[in-house]
Motif scaffolding. Structure first.
Motif, mmCIF file in Angstrom:
data_model
loop_
_atom_site.group_PDB
_atom_site.id
_atom_site.type_symbol
_atom_site.label_atom_id
_atom_site.label_comp_id
_atom_site.label_asym_id
_atom_site.label_seq_id
_atom_site.Cartn_x
_atom_site.Cartn_y
_atom_site.Cartn_z
ATOM 1 N N MET A 43 -157.889 -7.995 -22.396
ATOM 2 C CA MET A 43 -158.243 -6.770 -22.711
ATOM 3 C C MET A 43 -158.104 -5.508 -22.123
ATOM 4 N N LYS A 44 -158.806 -6.213 -19.978
ATOM 5 C CA LYS A 44 -159.097 -5.208 -19.311
ATOM 6 C C LYS A 44 -157.817 -4.752 -19.157
ATOM 7 N N TRP A 99 -155.285 -2.007 -20.864
ATOM 8 C CA TRP A 99 -155.071 -0.531 -20.938
ATOM 9 C C TRP A 99 -153.962 -0.459 -20.125
ATOM 10 N N PHE A 109 -151.154 -0.430 -22.730
ATOM 11 C CA PHE A 109 -151.695 0.960 -23.992
ATOM 12 C C PHE A 109 -151.766 2.601 -23.477
ATOM 13 N N LEU A 110 -151.486 2.417 -22.170
ATOM 14 C CA LEU A 110 -151.915 4.652 -21.874
ATOM 15 C C LEU A 110 -149.984 4.586 -21.382
ATOM 16 N N LYS A 165 -148.338 4.619 -25.530
ATOM 17 C CA LYS A 165 -148.979 6.172 -25.199
ATOM 18 C C LYS A 165 -148.760 6.927 -24.568
ATOM 19 N N LEU A 198 -158.837 8.694 -14.505
ATOM 20 C CA LEU A 198 -158.961 7.231 -14.597
ATOM 21 C C LEU A 198 -159.656 6.298 -13.194
ATOM 22 N N ILE A 199 -159.905 6.713 -12.667
ATOM 23 C CA ILE A 199 -159.614 6.550 -11.704
ATOM 24 C C ILE A 199 -161.510 6.286 -11.246
ATOM 25 N N MET A 253 -163.055 6.971 -14.240
ATOM 26 C CA MET A 253 -163.503 5.655 -14.939
ATOM 27 C C MET A 253 -163.949 4.572 -15.505
ATOM 28 N N GLY A 254 -163.385 4.434 -13.798
ATOM 29 C CA GLY A 254 -162.926 3.038 -13.675
ATOM 30 C C GLY A 254 -162.174 2.108 -13.495
ATOM 31 N N GLY A 255 -161.051 2.887 -13.795
ATOM 32 C CA GLY A 255 -159.389 2.419 -13.188
ATOM 33 C C GLY A 255 -159.041 1.414 -11.998
ATOM 34 N N THR A 256 -158.361 0.684 -11.706
ATOM 35 C CA THR A 256 -158.403 0.705 -10.155
ATOM 36 C C THR A 256 -157.114 0.812 -9.959
ATOM 37 N N ALA A 295 -164.585 -0.048 -8.368
ATOM 38 C CA ALA A 295 -164.370 0.650 -9.984
ATOM 39 C C ALA A 295 -164.707 -0.113 -11.703
ATOM 40 N N ARG A 346 -167.738 1.136 -11.797
ATOM 41 C CA ARG A 346 -168.238 2.480 -12.109
ATOM 42 C C ARG A 346 -167.488 2.041 -14.126
ATOM 43 N N ALA A 347 -166.799 1.360 -13.704
ATOM 44 C CA ALA A 347 -166.153 1.581 -14.982
ATOM 45 C C ALA A 347 -166.983 1.240 -16.127
ATOM 46 N N LEU A 394 -160.983 0.493 -20.640
ATOM 47 C CA LEU A 394 -161.257 0.173 -18.880
ATOM 48 C C LEU A 394 -162.242 -0.676 -18.024
#
Ligand SMILES: Nc1ncnc2c1ncn2[C@@H]1O[C@H](COP(=O)(O)OP(=O)(O)OP(=O)(O)O)[C@@H](O)[C@H]1O
Ligand SMILES: [Mg+2]
Lengths: 533, 235
Positions: A1-2, A5, A8-9, A12, A415-416, A418-421, B91, B94-95, B123
């Motif tokens: 799942m992780k 994304w 998914f993006l 989209k 995105l970063i 929000m916790g995206g690497t 990260a 943070r997510a 995320l």
């Protein structure tokens, strides 16, 4: 799942919610699809032509040719030995040379070959070649009804020549014209000319019905005037006379129905051979040999001599002034050997051993290696031309994705935040390249399959646009796409490899195109990205 | 409250954070100078200050979007050297545990409202199926449930910020960092949004750092502070 994304993006961004598809992705996918389509179709056609040439060559020359390495060989014993091998289907000895042909003031020096007519058809489909060479005369108020000659007509005073030689000398084989009949009703029966041998004389023939069952056959010279019925049809008049055949129709014939044919005799040509010249040196003048043209043939394999003559083996022996001559023999193997060149090569080597090194046995693909090298070169050249085109497309995708990255700087920052690497953010763009490549490849394959499926109608559409209805015949003589075997990927390994190669090429290149924007995105400083306007 | 329990209650703590930027005419512009900040569980703190005083910078440092020059940050028990380069593990922390709200809403234009909210869930690697009802509930709470299939470009500014708040809250984060969430909105809408944000974070027991210019919004938080000359002064 992780890890999903970014995919998914990416999806989209190419196919946004509420919009189905973005303009950019549509263009990119169509571009890739067209590219994949063109590459597959071109290569598939090239392979189809190669396949076609292969079978044409094997038709024209058999799978292999044996050439004697010594002056004195017992060829009868050796051909027998070879023909008894289990892999061998047929063996056909030949005598070859060049002869000077003359008709009035016209000359030709075709490559000439003598074969045993009873044996040859197993190796050379001469009857098929005769059919290909047959071109009917365009008659005025008459129709060319000449039957296609067959190898049965070949005897020691008859030769077959190619269309080119016939044109150069201005000669024809025997021809029959049927005059258009006003009374002719297609419901009634017909009269066919079943055979015209090379010895028929020019004459006018008339078949006239006395009543519905009885008819009269006569020629203008007056040598034949016979009444026949359907129950007692005309017997074969023999060599030198046309052979007619009556076909009954839905309606019976009636009194007065008649069919009028004009028969033209076959041309004679005079032939001189090198041995005659030798004789002439020693003051033994011998007259030229006169032969009749039994038929016109055409070998579909373009590498075969366009100026050629085929006669019987005895005819060639006479011309050479030698007895028991043989210049080699063609071999046709069982069909399993058709495709595997390695196996064929090994077999030829083994047969050479059987013959104790007196003969060299040359497989067809070595004899015609130059030609296949040429085709391969052409194929590689095509690919070489297409690869830069593919790269240009890749650059276009890369630039478009790069613009997206720049347009989406603040989103990338978010995105970063929000916790995206950084890696995942980069993956979004890589994935977009991947998706474009995959969908493009998929659609491109579909297009290619459609093209292959409907190639005949598409190609003839294109060719008639270029060359017109009449020119089509000329084009197909060289590129005979009608009998082209272009195989689907599930039919042949080679085709599967072609498809897979271009699928992977398209996906690989598009994914690589996404790499640069991806790298750019992942190197972005999120704090600065969020500040950017 | 003893020292011990107090420490356990701390969700975010930073000690002597300093940050300076070098720009063309001021080679060493010290934006933050030995800033200390402590945020307790379920509490809210507002930060005011002149434009350009370093409020956004402070939030970025706390979220570990960029390294500080010196100092230490504690994310709960987790101790981070603020001057180090942010790592991938941070990260993912943070997510899960930090929600962000910005002045310009930063919704993803290709996604609809619900998908935008669920982006936080994606995320952090949580289950979409599990969180979808919660996302809808939050949208309902924010009063934009009816727009959940709409794309952001068709929403008003206030509606967009409501979506952004739902997105910040959906993961049940420990902290929300809100940087002038009402900056782009008119007074009345701003007040509404602020109320929603404060109520929701109180209800969710999420701590909140609110950067704002508006003194009345600032007063609504448990604690207030002012950033001035690189120092954070609690009021
Ligand atoms: N990447 C950078 N490079 C150079 N200077 C920077 C950078 N980021 C911020 N600054 C400077 O640091 C200072 C603080 O900026 P910051 O955005 O934190 O202010 P702020 O308090 O949030 O202001 P506002 O209330 O207007 O949002 C500003 O003077 C700004 O010019
Ligand atoms: Mg700011």
């Amino acid at each position: 799942m992780k890890s999903a994304w970014p995919l998914f993006l990416a999806w989209k961004q190419l196919f946004p919610s509420q919009k189905k598809v973005s303009f950019f992705s549509l263009l990119a996918i169509v571009g890739v699809a067209l590219g994949v389509n063109v590459m597959i179709v071109v290569v598939a056609f090239m392979q189809g032509f190669q396949q076609k040439f292969r079978s044409d060559i094997i038709d024209a020359q058999g799978h292999a040719r044996a050439v004697p390495l010594k002056k004195q060989v017992d060829w009868k014993k050796d051909t027998k030995k070879i023909s008894l091998q289990p892999e061998v289907e047929k063996v056909s000895p030949y005598i070859q040379g060049h002869l000077l042909l003359q008709n009035r003031d016209y000359h030709a020096v075709p490559f000439s070959m003598g074969i045993d007519p009873s044996q040859s058809d197993g190796v050379l489909p001469l009857n098929q070649f005769l059919q290909k060479g047959f071109i009917p005369i365009q008659g005025y108020e008459s129709r060319d009804v000449t039957p296609v000659p067959t190898t049965d007509l070949l005897d020691d005073d008859v030769v077959f020549i190619t269309q080119q030689v016939a044109n150069r000398l201005g000669v024809r084989s025997a021809t029959a014209l049927l005059f258009d009949d006003q009374n002719d009703s297609s419901e009634k029966g017909r009269v066919l000319v079943e055979q015209l041998d090379p010895y028929v004389e020019s004459d006018e023939w008339k078949i006239e019905f006395i009543d519905e069952d009885k008819y009269n056959i006569r020629n203008q010279q007056g040598s034949i005037d016979i009444n026949c019925t359907f129950n007692q049809p005309l017997e074969d008049l023999g060599w030198g006379y046309p052979k007619f055949k009556l076909v009954e129709g839905n309606k019976p014939f009636s009194k007065g129905d008649q069919f009028k044919f004009q028969i033209f005799r076959s041309s004679t040509i005079e032939i001189y051979s090198p041995s005659m010249i030798e004789k002439a040196k020693s003051d033994e003048m011998s007259p030229p040999r006169e032969v009749r043209v039994g038929g016109i043939f055409q070998v579909p394999w373009q590498g075969f001599h366009t100026d050629a003559l085929i006669g019987t083996d005895r005819f060639m022996e006479d011309m050479r002034g030698e007895e028991n001559a043989c210049d080699g023999f063609f071999i046709k193997f069982q069909t399993d050997y058709l495709h595997d060149e390695n196996k064929l090569g090994e077999l030829c080597a083994r047969l050479e051993g059987e013959l104790e090194g007196d003969w060299s046995i040359i497989p067809w693909f070595i004899e015609n290696a130059w030609f296949f090298d040429l085709l391969k070169f052409e194929e590689y050249l095509m690919v070489l031309i297409m690869i830069p085109i593919g790269l240009v497309a890749a650059f276009a995708i890369a630039i478009a994705l790069m613009t997206t990255v720049l347009r989406k700087i603040r989103e990338i920052g978010l995105l970063i935040a929000m916790g995206g690497t950084r890696f995942s953010v980069g993956m979004i763009f890589c994935m977009q390249g991947f998706i474009i490549g995959s969908l493009g490849a998929f659609i491109g394959c579909g297009m290619a399959l459609t093209f292959i499926r409907y190639r005949d109608s598409l190609m003839s559409f294109i060719v008639t646009r270029i060359a017109g209805e009449d020119g089509q015949a000329g084009v197909t003589q060289f590129y005979d796409f009608y009998s082209l075997e272009v195989s689907y990927p599930w039919e042949s390994e080679q085709s599967m490899i072609t498809f897979l190669t271009f699928i992977f090429f398209a996906i690989g290149v598009s994914t690589l195109a996404g790499l640069l924007p991806a790298w750019r995105a992942s190197r972005m400083n999120p704090a600065e990205a969020l500040r950017s306007e | 409250m003893s020292e011990q329990t107090k420490k356990e209650n701390v969700v975010l703590h930073a000690k002597s954070l300093s940050k300076s930027y070098s720009i063309v005419d001021a080679p060493d512009l010290k934006v933050l100078n030995q800033v200390n900040i402590t945020l307790h569980e379920s509490s809210s703190l507002s930060i005011r200050g002149d434009s350009g005083c370093g409020k956004s910078t402070l939030l970025n440092l706390l979220a570990r979007l960029e390294p500080a020059d010196e100092g230490t940050i504690f994310w709960g028990e987790k101790r981070i050297a603020a001057a180090s380069k942010p790592l991938a593990v941070e990260a993912s922390w943070r997510a899960k545990h930090v929600g962000v709200v910005y002045q310009s809403y930063y919704l993803i234009p290709e996604l609809n409202v619900l998908e935008n909210v669920l982006m936080s869930v994606r995320l952090s690697g949580l289950s979409i199926a599990e969180y979808e009802p919660r996302a809808k509930e939050l949208l309902d709470q924010m009063g934009v449930e009816s727009k959940s299939k709409q794309i952001p470009s068709k929403l008003s500014g206030g509606e967009r910020q409501r979506v952004a708040i739902a997105r910040a809250l959906v993961n049940r984060p420990k902290v929300i960092l809100a940087d002038e969430p009402t900056g782009n909105l008119d007074e009345r809408t701003g007040a509404e949004i602020m109320k929603l944000l404060l109520n929701a974070s109180a209800k969710e027991k999420t701590s909140l750092i609110l950067v704002t210019h508006n003194p009345s919004f600032a007063r609504a938080t448990d604690e207030t502070s002012i950033l001035k000359d690189g120092k954070l002064i609690y009021e």
